[in-house]
Design an enzyme around this catalytic site. Structure first.
Site, PDB file in Angstrom:
ATOM      1  N   PRO A  11      -4.849 -10.581  -2.684  1.00  0.00           N
ATOM      2  CA  PRO A  11      -4.856 -10.836  -4.124  1.00  0.00           C
ATOM      3  C   PRO A  11      -3.468 -11.081  -4.722  1.00  0.00           C
ATOM      4  O   PRO A  11      -2.488 -10.468  -4.306  1.00  0.00           O
ATOM      5  CB  PRO A  11      -5.478  -9.555  -4.713  1.00  0.00           C
ATOM      6  N   ALA A  78      -2.053  -6.065  -2.299  1.00  0.00           N
ATOM      7  CA  ALA A  78      -2.321  -4.696  -2.777  1.00  0.00           C
ATOM      8  C   ALA A  78      -3.414  -3.992  -1.973  1.00  0.00           C
ATOM      9  O   ALA A  78      -3.443  -2.756  -1.918  1.00  0.00           O
ATOM     10  CB  ALA A  78      -2.674  -4.725  -4.258  1.00  0.00           C
ATOM     11  N   ASP A  88     -11.195  -1.307   8.634  1.00  0.00           N
ATOM     12  CA  ASP A  88     -12.338  -1.263   9.550  1.00  0.00           C
ATOM     13  C   ASP A  88     -12.673  -2.656  10.093  1.00  0.00           C
ATOM     14  O   ASP A  88     -13.022  -2.800  11.277  1.00  0.00           O
ATOM     15  CB  ASP A  88     -13.572  -0.683   8.845  1.00  0.00           C
ATOM     16  N   GLU A  99       0.871  -7.797  10.500  1.00  0.00           N
ATOM     17  CA  GLU A  99       0.882  -7.530   9.051  1.00  0.00           C
ATOM     18  C   GLU A  99       2.209  -8.034   8.485  1.00  0.00           C
ATOM     19  O   GLU A  99       3.268  -7.689   9.001  1.00  0.00           O
ATOM     20  CB  GLU A  99       0.749  -6.013   8.838  1.00  0.00           C
ATOM     21  N   HIS A 101       4.555  -8.661   4.915  1.00  0.00           N
ATOM     22  CA  HIS A 101       4.831  -8.499   3.480  1.00  0.00           C
ATOM     23  C   HIS A 101       6.104  -9.251   3.147  1.00  0.00           C
ATOM     24  O   HIS A 101       7.098  -9.127   3.871  1.00  0.00           O
ATOM     25  CB  HIS A 101       4.998  -7.025   3.110  1.00  0.00           C
ATOM     26  N   ARG A 108      10.208   0.125  -2.200  1.00  0.00           N
ATOM     27  CA  ARG A 108       9.592  -0.013  -3.526  1.00  0.00           C
ATOM     28  C   ARG A 108       8.844   1.267  -3.902  1.00  0.00           C
ATOM     29  O   ARG A 108       9.110   2.328  -3.358  1.00  0.00           O
ATOM     30  CB  ARG A 108       8.706  -1.258  -3.524  1.00  0.00           C
ATOM     31  N   ARG A 112       3.302   2.029  -2.435  1.00  0.00           N
ATOM     32  CA  ARG A 112       3.326   0.912  -1.481  1.00  0.00           C
ATOM     33  C   ARG A 112       3.743   1.367  -0.079  1.00  0.00           C
ATOM     34  O   ARG A 112       3.800   0.562   0.851  1.00  0.00           O
ATOM     35  CB  ARG A 112       4.293  -0.185  -1.955  1.00  0.00           C
TER      36      ARG A 112
HETATM   37  C1  DQA Z   1       3.083  -7.587  -0.869  1.00  0.00           C
HETATM   38  C2  DQA Z   1       3.453  -6.132  -1.200  1.00  0.00           C
HETATM   39  C3  DQA Z   1       2.297  -5.413  -1.851  1.00  0.00           C
HETATM   40  O1  DQA Z   1       2.666  -4.074  -2.154  1.00  0.00           O
HETATM   41  C4  DQA Z   1       1.913  -6.096  -3.152  1.00  0.00           C
HETATM   42  O2  DQA Z   1       0.792  -5.469  -3.729  1.00  0.00           O
HETATM   43  C5  DQA Z   1       1.710  -7.554  -3.002  1.00  0.00           C
HETATM   44  C6  DQA Z   1       2.570  -8.327  -2.088  1.00  0.00           C
HETATM   45  C7  DQA Z   1       4.271  -8.377  -0.315  1.00  0.00           C
HETATM   46  O3  DQA Z   1       4.022  -9.442   0.257  1.00  0.00           O
HETATM   47  O4  DQA Z   1       5.428  -7.985  -0.486  1.00  0.00           O
HETATM   48  O5  DQA Z   1       0.892  -8.144  -3.691  1.00  0.00           O
HETATM   49  O6  DQA Z   1       2.060  -7.568   0.131  1.00  0.00           O
END
Ligand code: DQA
Length: 143
Positions: A11, A78, A88, A99, A101, A108, A112
């Protein structure tokens, strides 16, 4: 033929470029998709790239990945910090999960710092901006 790598985005990532550029930069998601597609092509791999603001839609894609993908690169945004359902689904997919980010979530807010997704991720990349997606592809290519 090798199955494609699914690149899934959660999102608000459709707002990249306009959303908090001091944290997320000015690169749009369309820019990221183009760069990732080009880099994957150079590595001889195909990708399927998608974004959704809806948890269930992401879960449907993860379930589809089980049969149709070779690996999953996911920025769950998020949902990283809240979704046992995505955890799951990734567990059930039985695929390498990377993963990603854009920001360094550990630098942060405390909310998070917890990731349900990391429990299912082989590799976690945070804080490298859009380049994190390229790092994920390179990792999968040499894996
Ligand atoms: C994020 C980090 C998350 O905490 C946040 O809610 C995002 C973006 C990132 O790419 O840094 O929407 O996944």
């Amino acid at each position: 033929m090798t199955k494609p790598i699914f690149v899934l985005n959660g999102p608000n990532l459709n707002m990249l470029g306009r959303r908090k550029p001091e944290i997320y930069g000015t690169t749009t998601l369309a820019d990221i998709e183009a760069t990732v597609r080009e880099h994957a092509g150079a590595l001889g791999r195909g990708i399927e790239f998608m974004q959704s603001n809806h948890e269930g839609v992401l879960i449907d894609e993860i379930q589809r990945a089980r049969d149709e993908a070779s690996a999953i690169i996911i920025n769950p945004a998020a949902f990283t910090h809240t979704s046992i359902a995505i955890h799951d689904a990734l567990e059930a997919a039985e695929l390498p999960v990377i993963e990603v980010h854009l920001s360094n979530v550990h630098r942060r807010e405390e909310f998070r710092h917890r990731s349900y997704v990391s429990l299912q991720a082989e590799t976690v990349i945070a804080g490298a901006g859009a380049y994190g997606y390229i790092m994920a592809l390179d990792y999968l290519a040499q894996r």
